[in-house]
Design a protein around this motif. Structure first.
Motif, PDB file in Angstrom:
ATOM      1  N   THR A   1      42.012  35.083  35.129  1.00 35.57           N
ATOM      2  CA  THR A   1      41.466  35.196  33.776  1.00 35.57           C
ATOM      3  C   THR A   1      41.991  34.100  32.843  1.00 35.57           C
ATOM      4  OG1 THR A   1      43.212  36.793  33.248  1.00 35.57           O
ATOM      5  CG2 THR A   1      41.068  37.680  33.910  1.00 35.57           C
TER       6      THR A   1
ATOM      7  N   TYR B   1      40.176  40.875  36.115  1.00 39.87           N
ATOM      8  CA  TYR B   1      39.920  42.044  35.264  1.00 39.87           C
ATOM      9  C   TYR B   1      38.780  42.865  35.857  1.00 39.87           C
ATOM     10  CZ  TYR B   1      38.798  44.878  31.154  1.00 39.87           C
ATOM     11  OH  TYR B   1      38.541  45.927  30.309  1.00 39.87           O
TER      12      TYR B   1
ATOM     13  N   HIS C   1      39.504  46.693  37.127  1.00 39.55           N
ATOM     14  CA  HIS C   1      38.984  47.804  36.347  1.00 39.55           C
ATOM     15  C   HIS C   1      37.793  48.468  37.034  1.00 39.55           C
ATOM     16  CE1 HIS C   1      41.491  47.561  32.696  1.00 39.55           C
ATOM     17  NE2 HIS C   1      41.718  46.354  33.166  1.00 39.55           N
TER      18      HIS C   1
ATOM     19  N   ASN D   1      46.634  42.813  36.295  1.00 43.93           N
ATOM     20  CA  ASN D   1      45.435  43.561  35.910  1.00 43.93           C
ATOM     21  C   ASN D   1      45.298  44.878  36.659  1.00 43.93           C
ATOM     22  OD1 ASN D   1      43.669  42.202  33.824  1.00 43.93           O
ATOM     23  ND2 ASN D   1      44.056  40.476  35.174  1.00 43.93           N
TER      24      ASN D   1
ATOM     25  N   GLN E   1      36.266  41.740  30.525  1.00 49.50           N
ATOM     26  CA  GLN E   1      37.157  41.957  29.402  1.00 49.50           C
ATOM     27  C   GLN E   1      36.599  41.365  28.112  1.00 49.50           C
ATOM     28  OE1 GLN E   1      37.401  39.555  31.621  1.00 49.50           O
ATOM     29  NE2 GLN E   1      38.754  37.876  31.011  1.00 49.50           N
TER      30      GLN E   1
END
Length: 414
Positions: free
Chosen positions: A143, A162, A166, A196, A406
């Motif tokens: 990221t 990310y 997630h 993350n 994100q």
């Protein structure tokens, strides 16, 4: 890995686009197109742990984008000639740095594509910034490309840590695997994945019992795998953050040590279809993971995959499809701009909304140059459910673009 030295010299891929001057914005391939042609450069691993998931097959995908651009615009194409070149960065940042400079300066590349391995990717971002030349990263997940190390000429295209964390970390934890042991490769990608995934697991009510860095590349994970069942408390899941050949090695050894029978399940941070093909689906059956694109998820995906297979003799990975998409969107931006001038092309890419063979519900976010698009939560099928070669995934759900990635980082200053 041994350096390939001069044997890994730039390879001209020989994709030439014939067309006449004209198109949006007027002008043609003389005064509007630098050096009278556009050069697309694919810089990636063509000889080591990431060669199978992208490598030379991504060069084929970029050539397909050139062919489709030619077929779409014909005599109305802004570009007269398009050339595809490639180079092997060997997953070494110093090699990636020097190869990027060669591509921009000697090969006159207008855009560099792909660049797996986050350390190499960040090195190329620095070169793109200094040269003021466009770089569209597909293969790296860090990221930082849209964070503190973002820049005007760099675009992050396809996926990032990310998105992976997630999707997978949140889902697996909420499904009941609360205690995690994370093993990650000790370089920029792995460090970003560890950060993350830890955030995703704890945010979903879980706990990371321990995280350990592993050498990269690595073919022996026995130290970590033997350690896992003895941790206190015992982890319910081993979070493997490796990719490509390293992931294949880890999963083989995970199965050899029978960790699943000892109560330690497996979650994979980053999975490519080439990994499943190499190991066989039963080695990973039931494993959930976040996928940026799957060749057999929709009729449109399959139609493009059939064309790719006819040329590459294999089903495409998501980096193959994303390289095709990035090359296509770069050429479309040149067409809209009427020039390959970097600043003009950047302006056409920023904020652009589109759908193509790879990206659905897609936007290139203007504030940080991150591609937002729908992604999937997938599960590996057992061999008994596989209906045809490479049919390894069951798509469980779609994660919408606005939820998959994100928010804009305040650290990004274009």
């Amino acid at each position: 890995m041994k350096a390939l030295g001069r044997a890994a010299a730039l390879v001209a891929a020989g994709a030439t686009l014939a067309g006449c001057a004209g198109g949006p914005g007027g002008g043609g391939s003389g005064d509007k197109i630098s050096d009278g042609k556009v050069v697309l450069a694919v810089l990636n691993d063509q000889s080591a742990v990431y060669a199978d998931l992208s490598g030379k097959s991504s060069v084929t995908a970029v050539q397909m984008a050139v062919e489709d651009y030619k077929a779409k615009y014909g005599d109305k194409a802004v570009v007269k000639d398009v050339e595809v070149v490639s180079a092997d960065h060997q997953n070494k940042p110093e090699v990636a740095n020097s190869k990027a400079q060669e591509l921009y300066d000697r090969q006159k590349a207008d855009v560099i594509l792909d660049v797996p391995s986050s350390a190499a990717a960040l090195a190329v971002a620095g070169v793109a910034k200094s040269k003021k030349k466009i770089y569209m990263n597909i293969g790296a997940a860090t990221t930082e490309l849209e964070g503190a190390q973002c820049n005007k000429y760099t675009f992050h295209y396809g996926y990032n840590t990310y998105m992976l964390a997630h999707g997978t970390g949140d889902t697996v934890t909420k499904d009941g695997s609360k205690n995690w042991y994370i093993v990650y490769p000790d370089y920029a990608f792995g460090q970003d994945m560890q950060k993350n995934f830890t955030a995703a697991v704890t945010g979903a009510g879980g706990k990371v019992i321990q995280s350990d860095p592993a050498p990269f590349p690595n073919d022996n994970f026995s130290t970590f795998l033997l350690k896992a069942p003895g941790l206190d408390p015992k982890p319910q899941v081993l979070g493997a953050m490796q990719a490509g050949g390293d992931l294949v090695n880890l999963v083989k050894q995970y199965n050899e040590y029978k960790l699943r029978d000892k109560g330690v399940g497996l979650a994979v941070g980053l999975m490519f279809i080439t990994d499943i093909h190499s190991l066989g689906p039963d080695a990973l059956a039931g494993t959930k993971f976040t996928d940026a694109w799957y060749w057999n998820a929709t009729p449109d995906n399959r139609a493009w995959a059939d064309k790719f297979q006819a040329k590459a003799n294999k089903r495409p990975s998501f980096p193959n499809a994303a390289n095709y998409s990035a090359a296509t969107q770069y050429l479309e931006a040149v067409q809209r701009a009427g020039t390959d001038g970097p600043d003009a092309v950047v302006k056409q890419l920023e904020g652009y909304k589109f759908e193509d063979a790879f990206a659905k519900n897609a936007t290139i976010r203007a504030q940080d140059h991150l591609l937002l698009h729908d992604v999937s939560l997938a599960q590996v099928k057992p061999a008994g459910e596989v209906k045809e070669p490479w049919d390894y995934e069951k798509v469980l759900s779609t994660i919408p673009a606005d939820q998959a990635f994100q928010p804009v980082s305040p650290a990004c200053k274009l």
